[in-house]
Design an enzyme around this catalytic site. Structure first.
Site, PDB file in Angstrom:
ATOM      1  N   ARG A 191      16.875 -57.370  62.581  1.00 48.82           N
ATOM      2  CA  ARG A 191      17.742 -57.816  63.460  1.00 48.82           C
ATOM      3  C   ARG A 191      18.521 -56.315  64.120  1.00 48.82           C
ATOM      4  O   ARG A 191      19.143 -56.541  65.048  1.00 48.82           O
ATOM      5  CB  ARG A 191      18.984 -58.832  62.996  1.00 48.82           C
ATOM      6  CG  ARG A 191      19.779 -59.218  64.201  1.00 48.82           C
ATOM      7  CD  ARG A 191      20.866 -59.841  63.342  1.00 48.82           C
ATOM      8  NE  ARG A 191      20.601 -60.987  62.489  1.00 48.82           N
ATOM      9  CZ  ARG A 191      20.995 -61.283  61.607  1.00 48.82           C
ATOM     10  NH1 ARG A 191      22.567 -60.909  61.312  1.00 48.82           N
ATOM     11  NH2 ARG A 191      20.691 -62.380  60.509  1.00 48.82           N
ATOM     12  N   HIS A 227       9.741 -63.413  35.204  1.00 49.69           N
ATOM     13  CA  HIS A 227       9.508 -62.208  34.332  1.00 49.69           C
ATOM     14  C   HIS A 227       9.363 -62.586  32.755  1.00 49.69           C
ATOM     15  O   HIS A 227       8.241 -62.182  32.136  1.00 49.69           O
ATOM     16  CB  HIS A 227      10.602 -61.115  34.175  1.00 49.69           C
ATOM     17  CG  HIS A 227      11.046 -60.568  35.638  1.00 49.69           C
ATOM     18  ND1 HIS A 227      10.084 -60.679  36.654  1.00 49.69           N
ATOM     19  CD2 HIS A 227      12.124 -60.201  36.178  1.00 49.69           C
ATOM     20  CE1 HIS A 227      10.747 -60.206  37.672  1.00 49.69           C
ATOM     21  NE2 HIS A 227      11.963 -59.923  37.494  1.00 49.69           N
ATOM     22  N   ASP A 236       5.845 -60.570  41.262  1.00 48.13           N
ATOM     23  CA  ASP A 236       6.708 -60.514  39.970  1.00 48.13           C
ATOM     24  C   ASP A 236       6.810 -59.126  39.466  1.00 48.13           C
ATOM     25  O   ASP A 236       5.703 -58.644  38.839  1.00 48.13           O
ATOM     26  CB  ASP A 236       6.219 -61.461  39.041  1.00 48.13           C
ATOM     27  CG  ASP A 236       7.034 -61.650  37.877  1.00 48.13           C
ATOM     28  OD1 ASP A 236       7.610 -60.313  37.312  1.00 48.13           O
ATOM     29  OD2 ASP A 236       7.287 -62.774  36.931  1.00 48.13           O
ATOM     30  N   HIS A 237       7.537 -58.301  39.725  1.00 52.35           N
ATOM     31  CA  HIS A 237       7.376 -57.070  39.681  1.00 52.35           C
ATOM     32  C   HIS A 237       7.153 -56.622  38.103  1.00 52.35           C
ATOM     33  O   HIS A 237       6.604 -55.517  37.944  1.00 52.35           O
ATOM     34  CB  HIS A 237       8.585 -56.112  40.240  1.00 52.35           C
ATOM     35  CG  HIS A 237       9.735 -56.211  39.572  1.00 52.35           C
ATOM     36  ND1 HIS A 237      10.801 -56.893  39.611  1.00 52.35           N
ATOM     37  CD2 HIS A 237      10.301 -54.976  38.912  1.00 52.35           C
ATOM     38  CE1 HIS A 237      11.788 -56.690  38.731  1.00 52.35           C
ATOM     39  NE2 HIS A 237      11.446 -55.611  38.275  1.00 52.35           N
TER      40      HIS A 237
HETATM   41  C1  BG6 Z   1      14.986 -58.557  39.531  1.00 51.66           C
HETATM   42  C2  BG6 Z   1      16.186 -59.475  39.291  1.00 51.66           C
HETATM   43  O1  BG6 Z   1      13.868 -59.372  39.656  1.00 51.66           O
HETATM   44  O2  BG6 Z   1      14.818 -57.781  38.184  1.00 51.66           O
HETATM   45  C3  BG6 Z   1      17.394 -58.469  38.960  1.00 51.66           C
HETATM   46  O3  BG6 Z   1      16.314 -60.212  40.407  1.00 51.66           O
HETATM   47  C4  BG6 Z   1      17.166 -57.544  37.884  1.00 51.66           C
HETATM   48  O4  BG6 Z   1      18.496 -59.343  38.715  1.00 51.66           O
HETATM   49  C5  BG6 Z   1      15.873 -56.843  38.052  1.00 51.66           C
HETATM   50  O5  BG6 Z   1      18.103 -56.543  38.016  1.00 51.66           O
HETATM   51  C6  BG6 Z   1      15.518 -55.967  36.724  1.00 51.66           C
HETATM   52  O6  BG6 Z   1      14.489 -55.069  37.282  1.00 51.66           O
HETATM   53  P1  BG6 Z   1      14.121 -53.721  36.284  1.00 51.66           P
HETATM   54  O7  BG6 Z   1      12.715 -53.552  36.600  1.00 51.66           O
HETATM   55  O8  BG6 Z   1      15.111 -52.863  36.584  1.00 51.66           O
HETATM   56  O9  BG6 Z   1      14.089 -54.406  34.861  1.00 51.66           O
END
Ligand code: BG6
Length: 508
Positions: free
Chosen positions: A64, A262, A199-200
């Protein structure tokens, strides 16, 4: 080839091939958001700097916001410079900047989508992106339906020339029913192979190392079962509060935010059987078997805990409580700490509880998996000599201080047979010279390559909600939420939950 190019989850015959994405564009929805600025844009720059993006790569922002000429590219440059892991290079930036475009507009504005379609065509011609486009939805879930239906309406989900993919950031729904609906909606527009759920945690080197550790070595797998393992503790602790994320967090809470994705993914990787191969379908199959056999505790009142932080200390400074954070609803019941016990009913794991906990504003930032072993069946020592001997444990440090620690008993030097716990340590920093890529570098590259093993499929997502839904429903009945002061390790109810099983949480 450097070790950072080696993907332990790829077919070994591919190992010698450099993993460089072909011509394509990444269309970023939510480009002005926190995730884009802090993680996604820096990751794109780092990939370009590592030579893993093609010269014909394009980055398109759709939002936007009203960026005047050139100010969008400046915003991207600032975010890239501030967040990049690799050194800054003007040459790399100039090449990247040539493919940067911005399309202003509301997501429900058809004219804006026409402009986006024109921009994509123009990029195919000018940048040679060849019809290959990935739509990255880094936006609140409430906006998914409008964006996905607009992609369909404007015929952007398919192309006779190249591939089209969609990338979805969690949360994947807020319970089983909404996840099913989300999957249905996305599946209506994109084929199964074109959907990449992020899912990082799965992009982290140390998480991928769980499979390398388990299946590349001979000495651990024989004891990786209920004959030897007493229980497993999976901890994701953060020292930060919710910062400016109340809008997202307050309606979600800790369990939906990280346990559903996670932590249950970590559990599945720790518990799964050896896959037939490391391709996506074999891996998912094994993870799914674990999630399908995993149950929340029968007595949720006894084996779960939820709480909210109140004012306390973080990094030597006084910090406010959750209810005083900006944007949090008055009297909010969102949990900032969650702990649950999960039982996995398989031959390998029956009787071995998995304890999962997470929290904001805890003592320090640490994510680890601790596999805690049963005591030796017999101790031929005086009771006093083994007073300081705990249970053997194998601790996978996901972050920080990435590595693995083995804890076991050793004789204290001296004239008595006193035995105490010691640690044997592997640290990534000491063993490898390469620094680990950020999770998002790896995952964005895999999206552009169409490489799916690190992305959960909807079956895993739905199975995870099946585990969590009853716990959240149970918590809803509680009249009050427990509390813990910021800077501590959680509420007394979490300690009580472990004490009932005759165990204690590790102090990471
Ligand atoms: C995210 C969550 O998926 O992971 C956050 O939504 C969290 O709340 C974050 O802070 C933490 O990621 P990492 O990679 O710093 O452990």
């Amino acid at each position: 080839m450097t070790a950072e190019h080696v993907n332990p989850l790829r077919d070994p015959t591919d190992r010698r091939l450099p993993r460089i994405a072909g011509p394509c564009s990444l269309i970023l929805f939510g480009v002005t958001g926190d995730l884009a600025k802090k993680k996604l844009i820096p990751a794109v720059y780092d990939l370009a700097n590592r030579g893993l993006l093609p010269p014909g790569f394009a980055l398109v922002g759709f939002a936007r916001a009203d960026f005047k000429d050139g100010t969008f590219a400046q915003m991207i440059k600032k975010a890239a410079k501030e967040g990049a892991r690799t050194p800054w290079s003007e040459t790399v930036w100039k090449q990247l900047a040539a493919g940067i475009r911005f399309v202003p507009g509301e997501f429900d504005d058809d004219d804006a989508w026409d402009r986006l379609a024109d921009t994509m065509k123009e990029l195919d011609d000018q940048q040679g992106t060849g019809g290959n486009h990935a739509f990255y939805l880094s936006i609140p879930p409430s906006l998914f339906p409008v964006v996905v239906s607009q992609i369909k309406k404007h015929g952007l989900a398919e192309s006779s020339k190249g591939w089209r993919r969609v990338v979805i950031e969690k949360p994947f729904g807020h319970d089983l029913a909404s996840a099913v609906e989300l999957n249905r909606m996305v599946g209506d527009v994109f084929s199964r192979e074109s959907v990449f759920r992020i899912d990082h945690y799965l992009g982290k080197e140390t998480v991928q190392n769980i499979l390398a550790f388990r299946f590349a070595n001979g000495m651990f797998e024989p004891i990786w079962n209920n004959h030897y393992v007493d229980h497993v503790q999976i901890t994701m602790a953060e020292d930060i509060g919710i910062g400016s994320r109340a809008g997202y967090y307050d309606s979600i809470g800790a369990a939906r935010d990280v346990i559903q994705n996670h932590l249950l993914q970590l559990m599945a990787l720790i518990a799964m059987e050896e896959p037939v191969s490391f391709n996506a379908s074999s891996l998912r199959l094994e993870k799914q078997k674990i999630l399908a056999n995993a149950r929340p505790p029968a007595r949720m009142d006894l084996h779960t805990a939820q709480a909210q932080y109140v004012a306390g200390w973080a990094g030597g400074e006084k910090v406010r409580g959750y209810l005083e954070e900006e944007g949090v609803h008055e009297g909010s019941r969102a949990e900032t700490y969650a702990a649950i016990r999960v039982d996995v009913s398989t031959r390998r794991w029956a009787g071995v509880p998995f304890y999962l906990r997470t929290g904001k504003r805890l003592g320090r930032r640490v994510t680890e998996v601790a596999v805690v072993f049963k005591r030796a069946p017999h101790q031929p020592f005086n009771k006093n000599d083994v007073e300081e001997l705990g249970q053997n444990a194998l601790v996978m440090r996901i972050q920080p201080d990435e590595g693995v620690t083995l804890r076991f008993g050793a004789k204290v030097p001296g004239t008595t047979m006193e035995i105490r716990d010691v640690n044997m340590d592997f640290a990534y920093g000491g063993a490898f010279v390469e620094s680990s890529p950020e999770a998002y570098e790896r995952l964005i590259l895999d999206v552009l390559l169409g490489d799916p093993p690190l992305f959960p499929q909807h079956e895993e997502v739905e199975l995870s909600w099946k585990i969590l839904d009853p716990v959240i429903a149970h918590w809803k009945q509680d009249k009050e939420i427990d509390t813990y002061p910021a800077g501590t390790w959680g509420p007394p109810s979490a300690d009580a939950m472990m004490a009932r099983d005759g165990r204690t949480w590790r102090r990471p």
